[in-house]
Design a protein around this motif. Structure first.
Motif: not given
Length: 140
Positions: A27-28, A34-40, A128-133
């Protein structure tokens, strides 16, 4: 720290937490896509001949493939422009910097998918590591 009476209870709890972490990481990454679609994509071209429906932006999605594997992708079936301009054509055109068949020097240098792949290459594992933590699973 929870105590587990059996090995299978421990494995079940870990699998649940891993699933949550993978879903959250997907999801992150979807948010970044989606931000990249906006800017690019959207920010580099203002159409004169049509009104944007944002079907392209909305077609960015994620889904779980199994308990510990998810994917982030562009759903071509989520775009319904007309019988000539399909979701598949839209994805191909956008990946080349085209906006509804219009390409300029400016738009051609903005390839949303390449930017997203670079972002994932540099950040997906960290996310992914942040979410696992966050799920109390220690990773290096």
């Amino acid at each position: 720290m929870a105590n587990y009476k059996t090995y299978s209870a421990l494995v079940s709890a870990m699998n649940k937490n891993i699933t949550i972490a993978v879903e959250n990481a997907c999801n992150r990454l979807l948010g970044h896509l989606q931000q990249i679609i906006d800017t690019e994509f959207y920010d580099v071209f203002e159409p004169d001949y049509y009104n944007r429906t944002y079907q392209f932006w909305k077609s960015a999605t994620t889904r779980m493939l199994n308990q510990n594997c998810g994917e982030i992708f562009m759903d071509k079936s989520a775009m319904n422009y007309n019988s000539f301009w399909t979701g598949e054509k839209q994805l191909y055109a956008a990946s080349m910097g085209s906006h509804g068949g219009w390409i300029t020097e400016e738009t051609e240098s903005h390839r949303f998918w390449e930017v997203f792949l670079d972002f994932c290459e540099n950040n997906a594992l960290k996310i992914l590591k942040e979410e696992l933590r966050k799920q109390h699973i220690n990773v290096k």
